[in-house]
Motif scaffolding. Structure first.
Motif, PDB file in Angstrom:
ATOM      1  N   ALA A  95      37.054  31.355  44.042  1.00 38.35           N
ATOM      2  CA  ALA A  95      37.650  31.960  44.999  1.00 38.35           C
ATOM      3  C   ALA A  95      36.881  33.213  45.470  1.00 38.35           C
ATOM      4  CB  ALA A  95      39.021  32.389  44.457  1.00 38.35           C
ATOM      5  N   TYR A  96      36.298  33.795  44.886  1.00 38.79           N
ATOM      6  CA  TYR A  96      35.470  35.094  45.521  1.00 38.79           C
ATOM      7  C   TYR A  96      34.356  34.272  46.311  1.00 38.79           C
ATOM      8  CZ  TYR A  96      37.194  39.240  43.150  1.00 38.79           C
ATOM      9  OH  TYR A  96      37.913  40.030  42.830  1.00 38.79           O
ATOM     10  N   ASP A  97      33.672  33.279  45.846  1.00 38.83           N
ATOM     11  CA  ASP A  97      32.593  32.643  46.380  1.00 38.83           C
ATOM     12  C   ASP A  97      33.114  32.098  48.008  1.00 38.83           C
ATOM     13  OD1 ASP A  97      30.694  32.950  44.762  1.00 38.83           O
ATOM     14  OD2 ASP A  97      31.060  31.099  43.931  1.00 38.83           O
ATOM     15  N   ASN A  98      34.600  31.640  47.892  1.00 40.35           N
ATOM     16  CA  ASN A  98      35.217  31.250  49.169  1.00 40.35           C
ATOM     17  C   ASN A  98      35.558  32.183  50.060  1.00 40.35           C
ATOM     18  OD1 ASN A  98      34.909  28.716  47.926  1.00 40.35           O
ATOM     19  ND2 ASN A  98      36.543  27.774  48.946  1.00 40.35           N
ATOM     20  N   GLY A  99      35.615  33.529  49.529  1.00 39.40           N
ATOM     21  CA  GLY A  99      35.985  34.703  50.666  1.00 39.40           C
ATOM     22  C   GLY A  99      37.275  35.452  50.314  1.00 39.40           C
ATOM     23  N   ILE A 100      37.775  35.569  48.969  1.00 38.26           N
ATOM     24  CA  ILE A 100      38.677  36.493  48.778  1.00 38.26           C
ATOM     25  C   ILE A 100      38.211  37.803  48.516  1.00 38.26           C
ATOM     26  CG2 ILE A 100      40.050  34.590  47.735  1.00 38.26           C
ATOM     27  CD1 ILE A 100      39.603  36.229  45.083  1.00 38.26           C
ATOM     28  N   TYR A 101      39.074  38.862  48.753  1.00 37.90           N
ATOM     29  CA  TYR A 101      38.793  40.144  48.609  1.00 37.90           C
ATOM     30  C   TYR A 101      39.068  40.492  47.159  1.00 37.90           C
ATOM     31  CZ  TYR A 101      38.883  45.242  48.575  1.00 37.90           C
ATOM     32  OH  TYR A 101      38.983  46.716  48.150  1.00 37.90           O
ATOM     33  N   ASP A 102      40.179  40.357  46.492  1.00 37.14           N
ATOM     34  CA  ASP A 102      40.674  40.471  45.246  1.00 37.14           C
ATOM     35  C   ASP A 102      41.698  39.592  44.866  1.00 37.14           C
ATOM     36  OD1 ASP A 102      40.440  41.971  42.789  1.00 37.14           O
ATOM     37  OD2 ASP A 102      40.576  44.191  43.790  1.00 37.14           O
ATOM     38  N   TYR A 103      42.084  39.904  43.480  1.00 33.24           N
ATOM     39  CA  TYR A 103      43.216  39.240  42.985  1.00 33.24           C
ATOM     40  C   TYR A 103      44.090  40.237  42.228  1.00 33.24           C
ATOM     41  CZ  TYR A 103      41.240  39.096  38.313  1.00 33.24           C
ATOM     42  OH  TYR A 103      40.869  39.557  37.184  1.00 33.24           O
ATOM     43  N   PHE A 104      45.242  39.662  41.992  1.00 33.77           N
ATOM     44  CA  PHE A 104      45.916  40.392  40.767  1.00 33.77           C
ATOM     45  C   PHE A 104      47.078  39.125  40.422  1.00 33.77           C
ATOM     46  CE2 PHE A 104      47.960  42.229  44.864  1.00 33.77           C
ATOM     47  CZ  PHE A 104      48.864  41.507  44.993  1.00 33.77           C
ATOM     48  N   LEU A 105      47.774  39.396  39.324  1.00 32.35           N
ATOM     49  CA  LEU A 105      48.661  38.404  38.555  1.00 32.35           C
ATOM     50  C   LEU A 105      50.072  38.684  38.994  1.00 32.35           C
ATOM     51  CD1 LEU A 105      47.375  38.336  34.982  1.00 32.35           C
ATOM     52  CD2 LEU A 105      46.557  36.958  36.884  1.00 32.35           C
ATOM     53  N   VAL A 106      50.967  37.829  38.782  1.00 26.94           N
ATOM     54  CA  VAL A 106      52.343  37.854  39.327  1.00 26.94           C
ATOM     55  C   VAL A 106      52.948  39.033  38.319  1.00 26.94           C
ATOM     56  CG1 VAL A 106      54.585  36.667  39.290  1.00 26.94           C
ATOM     57  CG2 VAL A 106      52.658  35.547  39.867  1.00 26.94           C
ATOM     58  N   ASP A 107      52.673  39.144  36.849  1.00 23.29           N
ATOM     59  CA  ASP A 107      53.087  40.290  36.214  1.00 23.29           C
ATOM     60  C   ASP A 107      52.330  41.455  36.114  1.00 23.29           C
ATOM     61  OD1 ASP A 107      51.092  38.979  34.827  1.00 23.29           O
ATOM     62  OD2 ASP A 107      52.022  38.446  33.078  1.00 23.29           O
ATOM     63  N   SER A 108      51.286  41.487  36.922  1.00 21.47           N
ATOM     64  CA  SER A 108      50.595  42.829  37.292  1.00 21.47           C
ATOM     65  C   SER A 108      51.307  43.931  37.278  1.00 21.47           C
ATOM     66  CB  SER A 108      49.317  42.558  38.221  1.00 21.47           C
ATOM     67  OG  SER A 108      48.623  41.701  37.909  1.00 21.47           O
ATOM     68  N   GLU A 109      50.975  45.173  37.004  1.00 17.27           N
ATOM     69  CA  GLU A 109      51.625  46.460  37.065  1.00 17.27           C
ATOM     70  C   GLU A 109      51.770  46.749  38.715  1.00 17.27           C
ATOM     71  OE1 GLU A 109      53.496  47.945  34.851  1.00 17.27           O
ATOM     72  OE2 GLU A 109      52.614  46.895  33.163  1.00 17.27           O
ATOM     73  N   ASP A 110      52.726  47.437  38.706  1.00 13.52           N
ATOM     74  CA  ASP A 110      53.299  47.798  40.367  1.00 13.52           C
ATOM     75  C   ASP A 110      52.008  48.634  41.067  1.00 13.52           C
ATOM     76  OD1 ASP A 110      55.574  46.911  39.414  1.00 13.52           O
ATOM     77  OD2 ASP A 110      56.763  48.359  40.211  1.00 13.52           O
ATOM     78  N   TYR A 111      51.397  49.586  40.318  1.00 17.78           N
ATOM     79  CA  TYR A 111      50.389  50.279  40.734  1.00 17.78           C
ATOM     80  C   TYR A 111      49.104  49.697  40.955  1.00 17.78           C
ATOM     81  CZ  TYR A 111      48.244  50.338  35.964  1.00 17.78           C
ATOM     82  OH  TYR A 111      47.635  49.850  34.686  1.00 17.78           O
ATOM     83  N   GLU A 112      48.955  48.484  40.244  1.00 23.40           N
ATOM     84  CA  GLU A 112      47.446  47.589  40.073  1.00 23.40           C
ATOM     85  C   GLU A 112      47.634  46.774  41.566  1.00 23.40           C
ATOM     86  OE1 GLU A 112      45.110  44.006  38.110  1.00 23.40           O
ATOM     87  OE2 GLU A 112      46.725  45.030  37.017  1.00 23.40           O
ATOM     88  N   MET A 113      48.927  46.486  41.801  1.00 23.38           N
ATOM     89  CA  MET A 113      49.028  45.600  43.128  1.00 23.38           C
ATOM     90  C   MET A 113      49.052  46.633  44.228  1.00 23.38           C
ATOM     91  SD  MET A 113      52.262  43.054  42.424  1.00 23.38           S
ATOM     92  CE  MET A 113      52.160  41.608  41.384  1.00 23.38           C
ATOM     93  N   LEU A 114      49.464  47.767  44.067  1.00 26.92           N
ATOM     94  CA  LEU A 114      49.589  48.794  45.212  1.00 26.92           C
ATOM     95  C   LEU A 114      48.213  49.109  45.478  1.00 26.92           C
ATOM     96  CD1 LEU A 114      51.152  50.660  47.297  1.00 26.92           C
ATOM     97  CD2 LEU A 114      51.087  52.429  45.175  1.00 26.92           C
ATOM     98  N   ILE A 115      47.255  49.408  44.617  1.00 28.95           N
ATOM     99  CA  ILE A 115      46.118  50.050  44.727  1.00 28.95           C
ATOM    100  C   ILE A 115      45.106  49.037  45.452  1.00 28.95           C
ATOM    101  CG2 ILE A 115      43.970  50.442  43.577  1.00 28.95           C
ATOM    102  CD1 ILE A 115      45.588  52.125  41.580  1.00 28.95           C
ATOM    103  N   LYS A 116      45.334  47.629  44.959  1.00 30.42           N
ATOM    104  CA  LYS A 116      44.646  46.649  45.507  1.00 30.42           C
ATOM    105  C   LYS A 116      44.999  46.369  46.721  1.00 30.42           C
ATOM    106  CE  LYS A 116      43.030  44.675  41.127  1.00 30.42           C
ATOM    107  NZ  LYS A 116      42.879  43.251  40.527  1.00 30.42           N
ATOM    108  N   THR A 117      46.074  46.303  47.185  1.00 27.43           N
ATOM    109  CA  THR A 117      46.472  46.197  48.438  1.00 27.43           C
ATOM    110  C   THR A 117      46.087  47.316  49.432  1.00 27.43           C
ATOM    111  OG1 THR A 117      48.417  44.834  47.790  1.00 27.43           O
ATOM    112  CG2 THR A 117      48.513  45.430  50.087  1.00 27.43           C
ATOM    113  N   VAL A 118      46.272  48.608  49.131  1.00 31.08           N
ATOM    114  CA  VAL A 118      45.769  49.738  49.911  1.00 31.08           C
ATOM    115  C   VAL A 118      44.327  49.461  50.010  1.00 31.08           C
ATOM    116  CG1 VAL A 118      45.524  52.380  49.978  1.00 31.08           C
ATOM    117  CG2 VAL A 118      47.673  51.046  49.301  1.00 31.08           C
ATOM    118  N   ASN A 119      43.666  49.066  49.324  1.00 34.71           N
ATOM    119  CA  ASN A 119      42.152  48.886  49.202  1.00 34.71           C
ATOM    120  C   ASN A 119      41.878  47.989  50.464  1.00 34.71           C
ATOM    121  OD1 ASN A 119      41.472  51.093  47.555  1.00 34.71           O
ATOM    122  ND2 ASN A 119      41.034  49.811  45.780  1.00 34.71           N
ATOM    123  N   CYS A 120      42.682  47.065  50.457  1.00 34.10           N
ATOM    124  CA  CYS A 120      42.385  45.842  51.381  1.00 34.10           C
ATOM    125  C   CYS A 120      42.407  46.265  52.768  1.00 34.10           C
ATOM    126  CB  CYS A 120      43.495  44.877  51.029  1.00 34.10           C
ATOM    127  SG  CYS A 120      42.753  43.089  50.611  1.00 34.10           S
TER     128      CYS A 120
END
Length: 420
Positions: A95-120
């Motif tokens: 997926a990285y090779d195809n162009g994604i910026y990052d990833y997270f899991l459905v059960d990832s912590e709220d703060y992890e999703m928040l940080i990665k989305t803000v970084n986006c």
């Protein structure tokens, strides 16, 4: 109607959508999420303001990768975060090779999703600023419209400011061009594209007249730079030779570095080498260069250096230039080239039969080491001699150049070609 929300969540599962929206509730007030299925993704992507796309994985890896490619094709400026049910290293790497910026899991912590989305969002902002600045540079003529590279004159103007960077000081300056025989076979635009596609993001490229490209490569040594040049050569192919002059940057002035790479390029062309760095030549490995430097009075170094600089500027450089014009006029079928700097001074005559050179090197104190060399069948004997600084007069240097020319002619025109 344009969708003004800036986040698009693509999933076929309503419960997944509710979970993600709930976890991202702490985003900024002006950040809003639109949800759609994979089937309707194209319609939602077109004519929208979505700058972040959260893509929930499909039932198969192939479908997921295809969806990433489709998103990039429809909305290339959007950053993609891959939403996974479980950790899947192979899918993540592909997926990285195809162009994604990052990833997270459905059960990832709220703060992890928040940080990665803000970084986006931050990355998107940086890219937008870069694109906006680029438009200003195009408008002001700093970037060449044909090659999309910086213009040489502007690189020269800004060099003092950018060379304060320690990574650049620890880097290499390169001058790259097509070999003269190659220029008639291919456009320099191909070389421009190949250079851009095979350099790092922080390398600086500028285009100059005559199909020449100046490259600043931060934090790299000569051998690493030669590997990069070789990579460019491999991409160009054996039929399209390139030549390069290299120089260490350090704290040298632009004029000094420019002179070094220009002279290195001349040396590469006349010696049929891919890349030459004159500063990197180990001339002291030749036994004939060994002298009594160790006994010289170091307190006189500055005095000798001044005397050498005067000799370089007032004797060697002007006489080399005049003799080059004379040889270009009178010698037929001969490539005449010369350069003079504080590393070495070389005058070269070359045709299909012979390559003759006069090389002058300063030992750092009171002597010049001089060589007249000839490579080719039935050529004259090579000559090596030493002269004191005061001994290299206009008359002496002119005599050496005439000797070089006469010995060159003995072999160069054995078939009866016109001589001077």
């Amino acid at each position: 109607m344009i969708d003004s929300n800036n986040i698009l969540l693509i999933t076929d599962y309503e419960d997944i959508a509710k979970t993600i929206i709930k976890k991202l509730v702490l985003l900024r007030n002006n950040d809003n999420i639109t949800v759609c299925s994979q089937k309707n993704a194209k319609k939602f992507l077109e004519k929208s303001l979505h700058c972040v796309v959260i893509l929930h994985e499909s039932d198969s890896e192939t479908s997921t990768l295809k969806m990433i490619s489709n998103i990039k094709e429809i909305k290339n400026d959007a950053e993609i975060i891959l939403l996974l049910n479980d950790t899947n290293p192979e899918l993540i790497l592909n997926a990285y090779d195809n162009g994604i910026y990052d990833y997270f899991l459905v059960d990832s912590e709220d703060y992890e999703m928040l940080i990665k989305t803000v970084n986006c969002f931050r990355l998107r902002t940086v890219k937008d600023i870069g694109l906006r600045n680029e438009k200003f540079l195009y408008q002001q003529g700093v970037i060449d419209s044909k090659t999309n590279l910086y213009q040489y004159k502007h690189l020269k103007e800004i060099f003092v400011d950018i060379s304060d960077n320690l990574r650049i000081q620890n880097g290499i300056f390169a001058l790259v061009t097509l070999d003269e025989k190659t220029k008639t076979k291919i456009s320099t635009n191909r070389l421009a594209g190949t250079i851009k596609n095979n350099l790092r993001g922080d390398d600086i490229i500028a285009v100059a007249r005559g199909g020449k490209f100046y490259i600043i490569m931060p934090n790299i040594d000569i051998e690493g730079t030669k590997s990069v040049i070789q990579k460019i050569q491999d991409k160009m192919g054996d039929d399209f030779k390139i030549r390069a002059g290299l120089s260490k940057i350090g704290i040298q002035s632009f004029e000094t570095i420019d002179k070094n790479v220009q002279d290195g390029l001349i040396s590469a062309i006349k010696n049929d080498e891919m890349a030459v760095c004159l500063e990197n030549q180990d001339y002291n490995s030749n036994s004939w260069l060994e002298d009594d430097e160790t006994t010289a009075q170091k307190k006189n170094f500055k005095l000798f250096k001044t005397a050498f600089t005067n000799k370089l500027e007032n004797v060697i450089t002007p006489i080399f230039y005049r003799f080059q014009k004379e040889c270009e006029t009178k010698l037929t079928n001969t490539a005449v080239s010369q350069y003079a700097n504080n590393i070495e001074c070389v005058f070269s005559l070359k045709n299909e039969n012979i390559h003759s050179e006069l090389t002058i090197r300063y030992n750092g104190y009171a002597k010049f080491k001089i060589e007249l060399t000839h490579s080719g069948l039935d050529s004259a004997e090579n000559t090596k001699l030493e002269l004191p600084l005061s001994g290299l007069t206009d008359k002496q240097l002119t005599s050496l150049l005439k000797k070089l020319k006469n010995e060159y002619k003995q072999t160069a025109f054995v078939k009866g070609n016109q001589q001077c």
